[in-house]
Design an enzyme around this catalytic site. Structure first.
Site, PDB file in Angstrom:
ATOM      1  N   GLY A   1       0.823  -1.204   0.000  1.00 57.72           N
ATOM      2  CA  GLY A   1       0.000   0.000   0.000  1.00 57.72           C
ATOM      3  C   GLY A   1       0.850   1.245   0.000  1.00 57.72           C
ATOM      4  O   GLY A   1       2.049   1.219   0.293  1.00 57.72           O
TER       5      GLY A   1
ATOM      6  N   GLY B   1       4.116   6.976   3.741  1.00 59.62           N
ATOM      7  CA  GLY B   1       5.105   6.135   3.094  1.00 59.62           C
ATOM      8  C   GLY B   1       4.529   4.912   2.424  1.00 59.62           C
ATOM      9  O   GLY B   1       3.360   4.579   2.562  1.00 59.62           O
TER      10      GLY B   1
ATOM     11  N   VAL C   1       4.606   0.781   1.844  1.00 55.20           N
ATOM     12  CA  VAL C   1       4.892  -0.436   2.607  1.00 55.20           C
ATOM     13  C   VAL C   1       5.011  -1.607   1.640  1.00 55.20           C
ATOM     14  O   VAL C   1       4.176  -1.776   0.749  1.00 55.20           O
ATOM     15  CB  VAL C   1       3.797  -0.728   3.650  1.00 55.20           C
ATOM     16  CG1 VAL C   1       4.137  -1.987   4.440  1.00 55.20           C
ATOM     17  CG2 VAL C   1       3.651   0.442   4.603  1.00 55.20           C
TER      18      VAL C   1
ATOM     19  N   ASP D   1      -2.400   6.440  17.937  1.00 57.74           N
ATOM     20  CA  ASP D   1      -3.112   6.254  16.670  1.00 57.74           C
ATOM     21  C   ASP D   1      -3.702   4.846  16.584  1.00 57.74           C
ATOM     22  O   ASP D   1      -3.516   4.144  15.597  1.00 57.74           O
ATOM     23  CB  ASP D   1      -2.164   6.503  15.494  1.00 57.74           C
ATOM     24  CG  ASP D   1      -2.905   6.674  14.175  1.00 57.74           C
ATOM     25  OD1 ASP D   1      -4.113   6.997  14.213  1.00 57.74           O
ATOM     26  OD2 ASP D   1      -2.297   6.487  13.115  1.00 57.74           O
TER      27      ASP D   1
END
Length: 715
Positions: free
Chosen positions: A416, A421, A423, A534
C-alpha cells in the site's frame, strides 16, 4: 300470526350476552379516536408490512394512544410530542413503503436499512421536508430516484445503496440538497453520466460513493472541487471512460480515492491527492499507465523529432555531417569530464597518503575553485558518521541474518501507499518475510534524533507488538524493517475482505491481545509516559491464529523527524527490481486501507492538534474499536446513526430492548454469550467516556476484558 313477545327472562339473557360486545366496540372506537394522526399514519405503514418475523411491530396498535412508546419510534420532548425518528433497521420486514410516511411533518430520521422492502419510493414521502437522514440501504427497492428529492433541503445523509434502483441520477434534485455530507448510491443499476452538479453544489459533502453502477461518460472535473471531502470518493466498478481529471489532485490529502474497474485511459496525474493513492485505486483500467501501476506511459515524440520525421529525407549531406560532428563532440566532452573527476579523486588519494601539508591546494578548477556541481558530495553527507556515508542496514537485534544487498535484491510486493510512506512485503527466503516501510527523503540533518528514536522502539519486545528488526538511513532513503504479519489488519476483516466471518471468540481474543500489548507500552515502553496515539483497526494486525499485533507505534515521532513526504515516483524502484502488487492477505500497517480517521481519537486530542497523544487517549481509541467489533458499525457514523446507536445501547443496558438489536448480525447466532457481550459493552462505554479521568487505565481495561468469557484456547 299474532306477534309473540319474548319472556322477560330470555330478553335479559340476550342483553347480558350482547352487552360485552357493545362495550368492546365502543372501547375500540374510543381508542381509535384518541390515537393521534401520526399514530394513524404509522399504522398505515404497518398495514403494508406483510411479514414481521421478529415481531418488532407487535406493540403498534390502536389501543395505545401514544405512538412514542412503539418500537422504533422516537419523539421530541415538546409539550405536544411529535414523531422525529422512525428506526427499524435489521428487522427483516417484508413489504413496501407507505406514502403516508410523508405526512409525518416533523420526521427527521428515517432508518429502514437491512430489511426486505420492495417496490419504488413513493414520491409523497418527500413531503416530510424536515428529513435530515434517509437510510434505505440493503433492501429490494427499485424504480428511479424521484425528482421530488429536491424538497429535502435539510437532508444531510442519503444512503440508498444495495438496492435495485435504475435510470439516470437526477442532477437538479441532488443539487438542491446543499447540506448533504454523505451520499451513497452504490450497488444499484444507475446509468448515464455522473452528475457534474454534485461537485459544483454539494460543497459540504464528506463522502461520495457511486460505485457498482453502470455510469458512463467521463469523470466530471467538478468532482475535484469538493473542499469538505475527507472520507471517500468511490467511482469504482462503472463504465466511466476518458482521462482522470487533473482536478482530482486538489481534493483534501486524506481522501481515499477508488477509480478501479472502469474504462479510464491515459497517464495517472502525479500530483496532490492522486500521487498518494495506492495501486488498488487504479486497477482494472487497461488504458491507464504510470505510477503506481506497472504499465509505463509512452513518451510522445519531441517537436524536433516530429519535425525531422515530417521532413523525412529532406536533410542535406552537409546537415547530416554537422549533426554527426556535434554528437561526437558531445560524447568527447562527457568523457573529458569523467576523466577529470577520476584524475582529481586519484590525485587527492595519493597526496593524502604522502602527508601533504594543509597549505597544499585541495583542488584545481575554473578560476582556482573547484565547481560546486562537479564530482562532490553534499555537506550533509560529509557530516554523517562514516557508516552512513553510503547507507548501511542497522540491525536492532542479533537475529537479523540478512544485509542490505539481500534486502534490495529480494522480491517485493507493494502492500500500500499512503501519506506516511510506501509499505512492501519483502520475501528474503522461504523461511523469512519482512515488511519494509519507506519514510521519504527529507530530514537528513536529524540523524541522531532518528537513531535514538528507532533504537528506543527496537527495544520494545512483546508478543502483541509488531517488532522493529532493523533500519536504514541515507539522505535520499529511509527504511524501517518489521516482522511481517501475514493475515492483514482488523480493518480489512471488518471491511469484508476476509472469507470467514469474525466470530465472538475471535473478537474477544483480539481485544484481549491488543489491550495486553498497549498496557505493556504504557508501563514498560521507552518511558513511563509512552503511548501509541493512533489506535484504529488498520493498526491492529492479525496472524493466522487471529492473534493481534499493535503496529505503527512511535511512527508519528519518526515522521516528525524525517518529514511525512511520500517518496517521489522517481525514487520508486530503488528498493526492489521486482515490485508487484500483492493480491494476497498481507496488507499491513494501514497503508492503502483507510485514511486517518479522527473518529477513533479522543475528543481532547481530536479537537486540538497541539495536544500530544495520551495514554487515556489510547484507552478511548481501543474503546471505539470495541464498540465497532460488537455492533458492526463502521467508525464514521452520521448524526442519525449515532442517535440510533446510543438509543439502542441505553435500552439494552436498561433491559428494555434485547441485546441483539445492537449486535453485528454475525453475532446474533451466538446469543448464548449474551452476558459476556453485555459486560464487553459496559467496558467499552467506560473507555469512551468524554472526560479522560473517567476512563480506566489500559492495565485495568486489560484485566477487565481478560475476565470475560472462556480461555483463549477455545477460540
Amino acid at each position: 300470526m299474532p306477534h309473540r313477545e319474548l319472556p322477560p327472562s330470555i330478553m335479559q339473557r340476550s342483553i347480558l350476552l350482547i352487552w360485552p360486545a357493545l362495550l368492546f366496540i365502543l372501547a375500540v372506537a374510543d381508542c381509535a379516536c384518541a390515537l393521534t394522526l401520526e399514530g394513524q399514519l404509522l399504522l398505515r405503514f404497518k398495514s403494508l408490512i406483510l411479514v414481521d418475523p421478529l415481531g418488532i411491530l407487535n406493540n403498534w396498535n390502536s389501543f395505545d394512544a401514544d405512538p412514542c412508546r412503539w418500537n422504533g419510534v422516537g419523539c421530541d420532548n415538546a409539550s405536544t410530542p411529535a414523531v422525529v425518528t422512525l428506526s427499524l433497521p435489521r428487522a427483516q420486514l417484508q413489504g413496501s413503503l407507505a406514502a403516508d410516511l410523508g405526512g409525518l411533518t416533523h420526521l427527521r430520521h428515517l432508518n429502514l436499512h437491512h430489511n426486505h422492502l420492495s417496490g419504488p419510493i413513493p414520491a409523497a414521502i418527500f413531503n416530510a421536508t424536515q428529513l435530515q437522514s434517509l437510510f434505505l440501504f440493503s433492501n429490494n427497492l427499485s424504480g428511479s430516484l424521484p425528482s421530488l428529492l429536491n424538497r429535502l433541503s435539510a437532508l444531510q445523509s442519503l444512503d440508498l445503496s444495495h438496492n435495485s434502483f435504475s435510470g439516470m441520477i437526477p442532477a437538479s434534485p441532488l443539487a438542491n440538497c446543499t447540506r448533504l455530507f454523505s451520499l451513497s448510491l452504490s450497488h444499484n443499476s444507475f446509468s448515464g453520466p455522473a452528475p457534474a452538479a454534485i461537485g459544483s453544489s454539494l460543497l459540504s459533502l464528506r463522502r461520495l460513493d457511486l460505485s457498482y453502477n453502470s455510469l458512463t461518460g467521463t469523470i466530471p472535473e467538478s468532482f475535484g472541487d469538493l473542499p469538505s471531502l475527507v472520507d471517500t470518493l468511490d467511482l469504482s466498478h462503472n463504465r466511466l471512460s476518458g482521462a482522470i481529471p487533473a482536478s482530482l489532485a486538489s481534493l483534501p490529502a486524506n481522501v481515499t480515492l477508488d477509480l478501479s474497474f472502469n474504462n479510464l485511459t491515459g497517464p495517472i496525474p502525479q500530483e496532490g491527492t492522486l500521487a498518494k493513492q495506492g495501486i488498488s485505486a487504479f486497477l482494472g483500467n487497461p488504458g491507464l499507465c504510470g505510477t503506481p501501476l506497472s504499465a509505463l506511459c509512452l513518451v510522445p515524440p519531441s517537436p524536433f523529432m516530429a519535425a525531422a520525421q515530417s521532413r523525412n529525407r529532406g536533410l542535406s549531406k552537409g546537415a547530416i555531417a554537422a549533426i554527426v560532428v556535434g554528437d561526437v563532440a558531445g560524447v568527447a566532452l562527457v568523457c573529458l569530464i569523467f576523466l577529470y573527476c577520476y584524475w582529481r579523486a586519484f590525485s587527492q588519494k595519493k597526496t593524502s597518503g604522502k602527508g601533504v601539508s594543509s597549505s597544499t591546494p585541495s583542488s584545481v578548477g575554473l578560476g582556482g575553485q573547484r565547481p560546486s556541481w562537479l564530482c562532490t558530495k553534499t555537506a550533509t553527507m560529509d557530516m554523517l558518521p562514516e557508516a552512513f556515508d553510503q547507507g548501511d542496514l542497522v540491525a536492532l537485534d542479533g537475529e537479523v541474518t540478512f544485509d542490505l544487498d539481500e534486502l534490495l535484491k529480494a522480491s517485493a510486493y507493494v502492500l500500500g501507499k499512503s501519506g506516511v510512506g510506501i509499505v512492501y512485503k519483502v520475501i528474503l527466503s522461504d523461511e523469512l518475510t519482512v515488511a519494509v516501510r519507506r519514510l521519504g527523503d527529507s530530514g537528513a540533518h536529524r540523524f541522531r534524533e532518528f537513531q535514538a528514536e528507532v533504537e528506543a522502539i527496537g527495544r520494545v519486545r512483546h508478543p502483541n507488538i509488531v517488532r522493529l528488526r532493523a533500519y536504514y538511513w541515507a539522505v535520499d532513503e529511509k527504511l524501517l524493517v518489521y516482522n511481517y504479519i501475514p493475515n492483514g489488519s482488523l480493518a480489512s476483516v471488518l471491511n469484508g475482505q476476509s472469507s470467514e466471518p469474525l466470530r465472538w471468540a475471535a473478537r474477544l481474543k483480539i481485544v484481549k491481545g491488543a489491550a495486553r500489548g498497549l498496557a505493556f507500552l504504557h508501563e514498560q515502553g521507552p518511558s513511563r509516559k509512552f503511548c501509541h496515539g493512533d489506535i484504529k483497526p488498520s493498526n491492529i494486525l492479525l496472524d493466522c491464529q487471529m492473534e493481534p499485533y499493535i503496529a505503527d507505534y512511535g511512527l508519528n515521532r519518526l515522521l516528525s523527524i524525517v518529514g511525512s513526504g511520500v517518496p517521489t515516483s522517481a525514487q520508486v524502484g530503488k528498493v526492489s527490481v521486482s515490485s508487484r502488487s500483492s493480491t494476497g492477505s498481507g496488507l499491513s500497517f494501514g497503508a492503502g486501507v483507510s485514511p486517518e480517521d479522527v473518529h477513533y481519537q479522543a475528543p481532547e486530542t481530536a479537537l486540538s492538534k497541539s495536544i500530544k497523544p495520551t495514554q487515556k487517549g489510547d484507552v478511548f481509541s481501543l474503546g471505539m474499536v470495541m464498540l465497532q467489533l460488537l455492533t458492526g458499525k463502521l467508525q464514521v457514523l452520521s448524526p442519525a446513526e449515532e442517535v440510533e446507536l446510543s438509543q439502542w445501547i441505553e435500552a439494552a443496558l436498561q433491559g428494555k430492548e434485547p441485546l441483539l438489536r445492537i449486535l453485528d448480525p454475525v453475532l446474533v447466532e451466538e446469543m448464548h454469550h449474551a452476558d459476556d457481550m453485555l459486560t464487553f459493552l459496559k467496558i467499552a462505554l467506560a473507555c469512551v467516556a468524554p472526560q479522560p479521568e473517567q476512563r480506566p487505565s489500559m492495565r485495568l481495561l486489560h484485566e477487565s476484558v481478560t475476565r470475560i468469557g472462556t480461555p483463549l484456547s477455545s477460540s
